[in-house]
Scaffold this motif. Sequence first.
Motif, short mmCIF file in Angstrom:
data_model
loop_
_atom_site.label_atom_id
_atom_site.label_comp_id
_atom_site.label_asym_id
_atom_site.label_seq_id
_atom_site.Cartn_x
_atom_site.Cartn_y
_atom_site.Cartn_z
N MET A 1 7.64 -1.33 -1.77
CA MET A 1 6.66 -1.29 -0.70
C MET A 1 7.13 -2.08 0.51
SD MET A 1 2.64 -2.16 -0.84
CE MET A 1 1.75 -0.74 -0.31
N VAL A 2 7.90 -3.13 0.30
CA VAL A 2 8.36 -3.97 1.41
C VAL A 2 9.18 -3.14 2.40
CG1 VAL A 2 9.72 -6.00 2.03
CG2 VAL A 2 8.26 -6.06 0.01
N ALA A 3 9.95 -2.18 1.93
CA ALA A 3 10.74 -1.33 2.81
C ALA A 3 9.87 -0.49 3.74
CB ALA A 3 11.64 -0.42 1.98
N CYS A 4 8.61 -0.29 3.37
CA CYS A 4 7.69 0.51 4.18
C CYS A 4 7.00 -0.30 5.28
CB CYS A 4 6.62 1.14 3.29
SG CYS A 4 7.26 2.28 2.07
N LEU A 5 7.24 -1.61 5.33
CA LEU A 5 6.57 -2.48 6.30
C LEU A 5 7.31 -2.51 7.63
CD1 LEU A 5 5.84 -5.56 4.01
CD2 LEU A 5 4.26 -3.70 4.59
N ALA A 6 6.54 -2.52 8.71
CA ALA A 6 7.11 -2.75 10.04
C ALA A 6 7.53 -4.22 10.14
CB ALA A 6 6.08 -2.42 11.12
N ASP A 7 8.50 -4.52 10.98
CA ASP A 7 8.95 -5.90 11.13
C ASP A 7 7.83 -6.84 11.57
OD1 ASP A 7 11.52 -5.23 10.34
OD2 ASP A 7 12.26 -5.00 12.40
N ASP A 8 6.88 -6.32 12.38
CA ASP A 8 5.80 -7.15 12.91
C ASP A 8 4.46 -6.88 12.19
OD1 ASP A 8 5.44 -4.58 13.87
OD2 ASP A 8 4.96 -5.22 15.93
N VAL A 9 4.52 -6.46 10.93
CA VAL A 9 3.31 -6.14 10.17
C VAL A 9 2.33 -7.30 10.18
CG1 VAL A 9 4.33 -6.86 7.96
CG2 VAL A 9 2.46 -5.20 7.97
N VAL A 10 1.05 -6.96 10.25
CA VAL A 10 -0.03 -7.93 10.15
C VAL A 10 -0.72 -7.69 8.81
CG1 VAL A 10 -2.24 -8.71 11.10
CG2 VAL A 10 -0.36 -8.02 12.64
N PHE A 11 -0.79 -8.73 7.99
CA PHE A 11 -1.39 -8.64 6.66
C PHE A 11 -2.65 -9.49 6.63
CE2 PHE A 11 -1.85 -10.28 2.29
CZ PHE A 11 -1.99 -9.09 1.61
N VAL A 12 -3.79 -8.85 6.32
CA VAL A 12 -5.06 -9.54 6.21
C VAL A 12 -5.37 -9.66 4.72
CG1 VAL A 12 -7.50 -9.55 6.83
CG2 VAL A 12 -5.80 -8.61 8.42
N SER A 13 -5.33 -10.89 4.24
CA SER A 13 -5.48 -11.20 2.82
C SER A 13 -6.94 -11.31 2.43
CB SER A 13 -4.78 -12.54 2.55
OG SER A 13 -5.13 -13.04 1.29
N ILE A 15 -7.97 -13.50 0.42
CA ILE A 15 -8.23 -14.89 0.04
C ILE A 15 -7.83 -15.91 1.10
CG2 ILE A 15 -8.19 -14.44 -2.43
CD1 ILE A 15 -5.30 -15.46 -2.48
N ALA A 16 -7.29 -15.46 2.23
CA ALA A 16 -6.90 -16.38 3.29
C ALA A 16 -7.65 -16.02 4.57
CB ALA A 16 -5.40 -16.32 3.53
N PHE A 17 -8.01 -17.03 5.34
CA PHE A 17 -8.78 -16.80 6.56
C PHE A 17 -7.93 -16.15 7.65
CE2 PHE A 17 -10.36 -18.17 10.73
CZ PHE A 17 -11.63 -17.62 10.67
N SER A 18 -6.75 -16.68 7.88
CA SER A 18 -5.89 -16.19 8.96
C SER A 18 -4.93 -15.12 8.44
CB SER A 18 -5.08 -17.33 9.57
OG SER A 18 -5.93 -18.28 10.14
N PRO A 19 -4.66 -14.11 9.26
CA PRO A 19 -3.69 -13.10 8.83
C PRO A 19 -2.27 -13.65 8.82
CG PRO A 19 -4.62 -12.54 10.99
CD PRO A 19 -5.27 -13.80 10.54
N TYR A 20 -1.42 -13.00 8.05
CA TYR A 20 0.01 -13.31 8.00
C TYR A 20 0.73 -12.27 8.83
CZ TYR A 20 -1.28 -16.24 4.05
OH TYR A 20 -1.86 -17.19 3.25
N VAL A 21 1.73 -12.69 9.59
CA VAL A 21 2.43 -11.77 10.49
C VAL A 21 3.93 -11.82 10.19
CG1 VAL A 21 2.93 -11.18 12.89
CG2 VAL A 21 0.69 -12.11 12.29
N GLY A 22 4.50 -10.63 10.03
CA GLY A 22 5.94 -10.50 9.86
C GLY A 22 6.34 -10.04 8.48
N LYS A 23 7.36 -9.20 8.44
CA LYS A 23 7.83 -8.62 7.20
C LYS A 23 8.31 -9.64 6.17
CE LYS A 23 10.82 -4.80 5.80
NZ LYS A 23 11.69 -3.74 6.33
#
Length: 102
Positions: A1-13, A15-23
């Motif tokens: 699945m990681v290969a399908c991510l854009a380099d600047d992907v935004v991940f909204v978890s 269990i975490a308040f702030s999103p994570y950014v980057g592959k």
Amino acid sequence: MVACLADDVVFVSPIAFSPYVGKPIVGTILRTVFTIFEDFHYEYEIGEPDAERHALVFAAKVGDKQLQGCDFLHIDADGKIDHFTVMLRPLSATLAFAEKMK
């Protein structure tokens, strides 16, 4: 699945308040999740094959807790996932998952 991510992907978890950014960080999170989830499988997909938005409903176990979740994906013009939001239920399984993610 990681290969399908854009380099600047935004991940909204779930269990975490702030999103994570980057592959790199999102890749690390996804690899860790798959060491915690047991019996993970997608149950169905919502969205047309050529649409830019999809919802993937899944089931898994965390210890003795059954978990159901949904991945909400946005696909960019290059065919990569550039926005990825995850929701989980029930609360007891989500809390067990959060504890193991620490």
